[in-house]
Scaffold this motif. Structure first.
Motif, mmCIF file in Angstrom:
data_model
loop_
_atom_site.group_PDB
_atom_site.id
_atom_site.type_symbol
_atom_site.label_atom_id
_atom_site.label_comp_id
_atom_site.label_asym_id
_atom_site.label_seq_id
_atom_site.Cartn_x
_atom_site.Cartn_y
_atom_site.Cartn_z
ATOM 1 N N LYS A 126 -2.388 -2.076 -6.354
ATOM 2 C CA LYS A 126 -2.068 -0.852 -5.708
ATOM 3 C C LYS A 126 -1.353 -1.319 -4.215
ATOM 4 O O LYS A 126 -1.213 -0.316 -3.470
ATOM 5 N N ARG A 127 -1.180 -2.473 -4.332
ATOM 6 C CA ARG A 127 -0.627 -2.926 -2.687
ATOM 7 C C ARG A 127 0.849 -2.210 -2.610
ATOM 8 O O ARG A 127 0.908 -1.544 -1.467
ATOM 9 N N GLU A 128 1.851 -1.941 -3.242
ATOM 10 C CA GLU A 128 2.928 -1.201 -3.057
ATOM 11 C C GLU A 128 2.644 0.305 -2.768
ATOM 12 O O GLU A 128 3.455 0.825 -1.930
ATOM 13 N N THR A 129 1.899 0.497 -3.431
ATOM 14 C CA THR A 129 1.577 2.230 -3.389
ATOM 15 C C THR A 129 1.006 2.630 -2.010
ATOM 16 O O THR A 129 1.238 3.473 -1.251
ATOM 17 N N PHE A 130 0.093 1.424 -1.571
ATOM 18 C CA PHE A 130 -0.634 1.319 -0.237
ATOM 19 C C PHE A 130 0.580 1.648 0.879
ATOM 20 O O PHE A 130 0.677 2.253 1.768
ATOM 21 N N TYR A 131 1.531 0.688 0.889
ATOM 22 C CA TYR A 131 2.517 0.509 1.860
ATOM 23 C C TYR A 131 3.465 1.858 1.644
ATOM 24 O O TYR A 131 4.083 2.198 2.673
ATOM 25 N N ASP A 132 3.900 2.040 0.454
ATOM 26 C CA ASP A 132 4.788 3.259 0.145
ATOM 27 C C ASP A 132 4.261 4.611 0.868
ATOM 28 O O ASP A 132 4.692 5.311 1.379
ATOM 29 N N ARG A 133 2.834 4.619 1.006
ATOM 30 C CA ARG A 133 2.178 5.777 1.336
ATOM 31 C C ARG A 133 1.686 5.903 2.944
ATOM 32 O O ARG A 133 1.020 6.958 3.451
ATOM 33 N N LEU A 134 1.916 4.544 3.389
ATOM 34 C CA LEU A 134 1.582 4.256 4.593
ATOM 35 C C LEU A 134 2.030 5.390 5.877
ATOM 36 O O LEU A 134 3.101 5.361 5.589
ATOM 37 N N GLY A 135 1.177 6.034 6.429
ATOM 38 C CA GLY A 135 1.794 6.933 7.409
ATOM 39 C C GLY A 135 1.869 8.482 6.741
ATOM 40 O O GLY A 135 2.366 9.302 7.455
ATOM 41 N N THR A 136 1.716 8.682 5.565
ATOM 42 C CA THR A 136 1.921 10.194 5.124
ATOM 43 C C THR A 136 0.562 10.613 4.657
ATOM 44 O O THR A 136 0.533 11.677 3.971
ATOM 45 N N MET A 137 -0.431 10.137 4.963
ATOM 46 C CA MET A 137 -1.736 10.577 4.800
ATOM 47 C C MET A 137 -2.887 9.899 5.671
ATOM 48 O O MET A 137 -2.598 8.699 6.346
ATOM 49 N N PHE B 107 -5.530 7.574 7.339
ATOM 50 C CA PHE B 107 -5.890 6.244 7.061
ATOM 51 C C PHE B 107 -7.004 5.950 6.279
ATOM 52 O O PHE B 107 -6.861 4.977 5.219
ATOM 53 N N ASP B 108 -7.893 6.617 6.313
ATOM 54 C CA ASP B 108 -9.291 6.173 5.461
ATOM 55 C C ASP B 108 -9.020 6.879 4.247
ATOM 56 O O ASP B 108 -9.430 6.060 3.171
ATOM 57 N N ARG B 109 -8.455 7.866 3.930
ATOM 58 C CA ARG B 109 -7.957 8.121 2.542
ATOM 59 C C ARG B 109 -7.022 7.196 1.689
ATOM 60 O O ARG B 109 -7.280 6.970 0.605
ATOM 61 N N LEU B 110 -6.116 6.745 2.666
ATOM 62 C CA LEU B 110 -5.035 5.770 1.928
ATOM 63 C C LEU B 110 -5.733 4.585 1.477
ATOM 64 O O LEU B 110 -5.626 4.047 0.305
ATOM 65 N N VAL B 111 -6.865 3.997 2.400
ATOM 66 C CA VAL B 111 -7.646 2.908 1.924
ATOM 67 C C VAL B 111 -8.412 3.310 0.602
ATOM 68 O O VAL B 111 -8.462 2.328 -0.413
ATOM 69 N N LYS B 112 -9.072 4.026 0.742
ATOM 70 C CA LYS B 112 -10.095 4.628 -0.369
ATOM 71 C C LYS B 112 -9.032 4.769 -1.679
ATOM 72 O O LYS B 112 -9.656 4.375 -2.697
ATOM 73 N N ARG B 113 -8.157 5.278 -1.393
ATOM 74 C CA ARG B 113 -7.365 5.218 -2.834
ATOM 75 C C ARG B 113 -6.814 3.934 -3.294
ATOM 76 O O ARG B 113 -6.602 3.648 -4.532
ATOM 77 N N GLY B 114 -6.869 2.942 -2.469
ATOM 78 C CA GLY B 114 -6.484 1.528 -2.965
ATOM 79 C C GLY B 114 -7.275 0.725 -3.218
ATOM 80 O O GLY B 114 -7.203 -0.253 -4.120
ATOM 81 N N ILE B 115 -8.638 0.997 -2.897
ATOM 82 C CA ILE B 115 -9.431 0.160 -3.079
ATOM 83 C C ILE B 115 -10.858 0.562 -4.191
ATOM 84 O O ILE B 115 -11.460 -0.353 -4.663
ATOM 85 N N LEU B 116 -10.784 1.992 -4.183
ATOM 86 C CA LEU B 116 -11.944 2.529 -5.264
ATOM 87 C C LEU B 116 -11.224 2.697 -6.652
ATOM 88 O O LEU B 116 -10.187 3.168 -7.001
#
Length: 392
Positions: free
Chosen positions: A343-354, A356-365
């Motif tokens: 999910k690395r690319e998704t993390f960077y694609d969505r950086l700044g659009t939501m 920060f905590d929610r972005l990381v949760k989506r990437g690691i859980l």
């Protein structure tokens, strides 16, 4: 003329930009916030110097017989201000006492990280402590060369790829140069760090301040239970155990790292630096008497110069020599790149659009845990709103 075909090949060391005789190369940020060389074709004379600087094409291979040590500084105050055992402070002190200059990563006025030079001990604190952001090299290589050419000592510290970049740029050995690298997990993007700082300011509704400096490795609750801290206006501090902080979770789960960190050219047991410093993870199993949860450094002396310097400092260090292979078996980041998350690319694609905590949760859980988490989060919100209604 250097061309980046695969971004995973470029560590952003900036040796090519420093070496260009026409200053035709700039290090510009891509969409993820990492710096890459960009050539001004109008200035370029196609001399090929930048190609010779590239680590991906011209790796340095030196014959070394490293020795490994478990250490900590006998000065308890210095040790507690350091990420691990406080050995860097002694290296810096030696070089500055001999009229030299120390280069390392420091926070600037905007709390971003860049390489700076210090020549007094009252400024060394700026270089102490881990900084889990890729630092901007800027003119550090050219400044170091100028100082070395003046016949002065230089201690240059950085990640393994930054040390390799310096050595490529210098093209020769300097007797008065000491290089010190670290065992590096990987480097997050400055853009991610900036987004995280903005997120924290929004949460606290007040601006961050520069002093006290941000810390990724506060050890009041123990070296292994380190915390991250930030300072806000009105003497308000944010501090959380590293497993509870979203920036640290993105870092430790490899979401925010540079593409080259997943296939690092500089991770190897045989280092090009004179000395390697790191946290000695696993010390409680190898040498329980050297583990007191205040921070123990793992030190590799890689060259004869590094070994000589370490010998000069031994009287001020509590140390034990350890088996090199056993030490690196507990510290695999010394020679093994981290895995690239799906999910690395998704993390960077969505950086700044939501947030920060929610972005990381989506990437690691994992999905099932995310569903449970958000259901609990939703229920907590309902309970909170209901409680407010009852109180009103």
């Amino acid at each position: 003329m250097i061309e980046i075909q695969n971004r995973g090949d470029c560590s952003g060391c900036a040796a090519c930009a420093a070496a260009c005789p026409r200053q035709a190369i700039e290090m510009n940020a891509d969409q993820e916030g990492f710096l890459y060389p960009v050539i001004n074709s109008a200035k370029c004379i196609d001399c090929g110097i930048c190609d010779n600087m590239c680590q991906a094409e011209n790796a340095i291979h030196r014959k070394r017989e490293p020795q490994a040590y478990a250490c900590w500084n006998k000065d308890e105050a210095v040790r507690m201000c350091s990420s691990s055992g406080g050995v860097f402070y002694l290296l810096a002190e030696f070089v500055i006492a001999h009229g030299g200059v120390v280069f390392g990563a420091a926070f600037d006025d905007d709390l971003m990280v860049r390489h700076v030079a210090v020549d007094s001990m009252d400024q060394v604190y700026r270089l102490q402590g881990s900084k889990y952001v890729q630092s901007v090299i800027g003119r550090a290589y050219t400044e170091a060369k100028k100082i070395l050419d003046e016949g002065r000592y230089v201690l240059f510290t950085g990640t393994p790829c930054q040390i390799d970049g310096l050595l490529h740029y210098l093209c020769r050995d300097y007797e008065l140069l000491y290089t010190q690298d670290i065992i590096c997990h990987g480097v997050p993007s400055p853009k991610v760090w900036k987004r995280y700082l903005n997120y924290q300011e929004q949460q606290y509704k007040r601006p961050l301040v520069r002093e006290p400096l941000p810390s990724f490795r506060r050890k009041e609750e123990g070296w292994k239970r380190f915390s991250i801290s930030l300072s806000f206006d009105k003497d308000i501090e944010y501090r959380k155990y590293h497993k509870e902080d979203w920036y640290m979770q993105a870092f430790l789960n490899n979401l925010s790292l540079r593409p080259s960190c997943y296939e690092c050219h500089s991770k190897t047991k045989i280092r090009n630096s004179d000395i390697t410093l790191a946290d000695f993870w696993g010390i409680e199993y190898m040498l329980p008497e050297m583990f007191d949860n205040k921070g123990t450094s793992l030190v590799f002396t890689n060259s004869e110069k590094g070994k000589h310097l370490f010998e000069l400092l031994k009287s001020r260090i509590h140390w034990r020599e350890v088996d090199f292979e056993e030490a690196v078996s507990h510290n695999t980041s010394a020679f093994q790149s981290v895995a690239r998350p799906k999910k690395r690319e998704t993390f960077y694609d969505r950086l700044g659009t939501m947030p920060f905590d929610r972005l990381v949760k989506r990437g690691i859980l994992p999905p099932i845990y995310k569903r449970v988490y958000w259901k609990m989060h939703h229920m907590a919100g309902l309970i909170l709103r209901k409680g407010k209604m009852i109180r009103s």
